[in-house]
Scaffold this motif. Sequence first.
Motif, mmCIF file in Angstrom:
data_model
loop_
_atom_site.group_PDB
_atom_site.id
_atom_site.type_symbol
_atom_site.label_atom_id
_atom_site.label_comp_id
_atom_site.label_asym_id
_atom_site.label_seq_id
_atom_site.Cartn_x
_atom_site.Cartn_y
_atom_site.Cartn_z
ATOM 1 N N GLY A 28 0.810 -1.210 0.000
ATOM 2 C CA GLY A 28 0.000 0.000 0.000
ATOM 3 C C GLY A 28 0.845 1.261 0.000
ATOM 4 N N LEU A 29 1.951 1.252 0.736
ATOM 5 C CA LEU A 29 2.841 2.411 0.733
ATOM 6 C C LEU A 29 3.476 2.614 -0.638
ATOM 7 C CD1 LEU A 29 4.592 2.022 4.206
ATOM 8 C CD2 LEU A 29 2.990 3.806 3.503
ATOM 9 N N MET A 31 2.120 1.797 -3.452
ATOM 10 C CA MET A 31 1.061 2.269 -4.350
ATOM 11 C C MET A 31 0.434 3.578 -3.865
ATOM 12 S SD MET A 31 -0.909 -1.255 -5.430
ATOM 13 C CE MET A 31 -1.777 -1.309 -3.889
ATOM 14 N N ASN A 32 0.949 4.147 -2.773
ATOM 15 C CA ASN A 32 0.419 5.376 -2.170
ATOM 16 C C ASN A 32 -1.031 5.232 -1.731
ATOM 17 O OD1 ASN A 32 2.788 6.848 -2.406
ATOM 18 N ND2 ASN A 32 2.311 7.425 -4.516
ATOM 19 N N ASN A 33 -1.421 4.030 -1.323
ATOM 20 C CA ASN A 33 -2.780 3.796 -0.851
ATOM 21 C C ASN A 33 -2.738 2.660 0.172
ATOM 22 O OD1 ASN A 33 -5.476 3.466 -0.432
ATOM 23 N ND2 ASN A 33 -6.024 3.493 -2.599
ATOM 24 N N VAL A 34 -2.528 3.020 1.434
ATOM 25 C CA VAL A 34 -2.389 2.010 2.489
ATOM 26 C C VAL A 34 -3.683 1.232 2.671
ATOM 27 C CG1 VAL A 34 -1.895 1.652 4.940
ATOM 28 C CG2 VAL A 34 -0.570 3.309 3.635
ATOM 29 N N TRP A 35 -4.842 1.891 2.510
ATOM 30 C CA TRP A 35 -6.120 1.199 2.677
ATOM 31 C C TRP A 35 -6.282 0.077 1.661
ATOM 32 C CZ3 TRP A 35 -8.424 1.236 7.009
ATOM 33 C CH2 TRP A 35 -8.370 2.347 7.822
ATOM 34 N N LEU A 36 -5.892 0.328 0.428
ATOM 35 C CA LEU A 36 -5.960 -0.720 -0.587
ATOM 36 C C LEU A 36 -5.040 -1.877 -0.219
ATOM 37 C CD1 LEU A 36 -7.004 -1.766 -3.288
ATOM 38 C CD2 LEU A 36 -5.129 -0.532 -4.393
ATOM 39 N N GLY A 37 -3.864 -1.570 0.285
ATOM 40 C CA GLY A 37 -2.937 -2.614 0.743
ATOM 41 C C GLY A 37 -3.522 -3.443 1.865
#
Length: 72
Positions: A28-29, A31-37
């Motif tokens: 997620g980090l 991809m700049n989207n921790v929630w998606l991770g």
Amino acid sequence: MARRGWQRGHTYWALGAVLVFAAGILLGLVMNNVWLGLVLAAAVSVGWLIAYESRRGRNEGVYDRDDDGAQL
């Protein structure tokens, strides 16, 4: 008699789940989207739980003619 409480095999499952969630956070980090991770890690950890408990229960590869293909 069924064993209750924390069993030795649960330690390895918990460690695997922690590693899956850590990998999900790192992904997620990246991809700049921790929630998606975290969502991806949760989905993978469900599969991890099913596969791990199946292996612990000696149920992997068991042939069941009444099974409609609902296998991992």
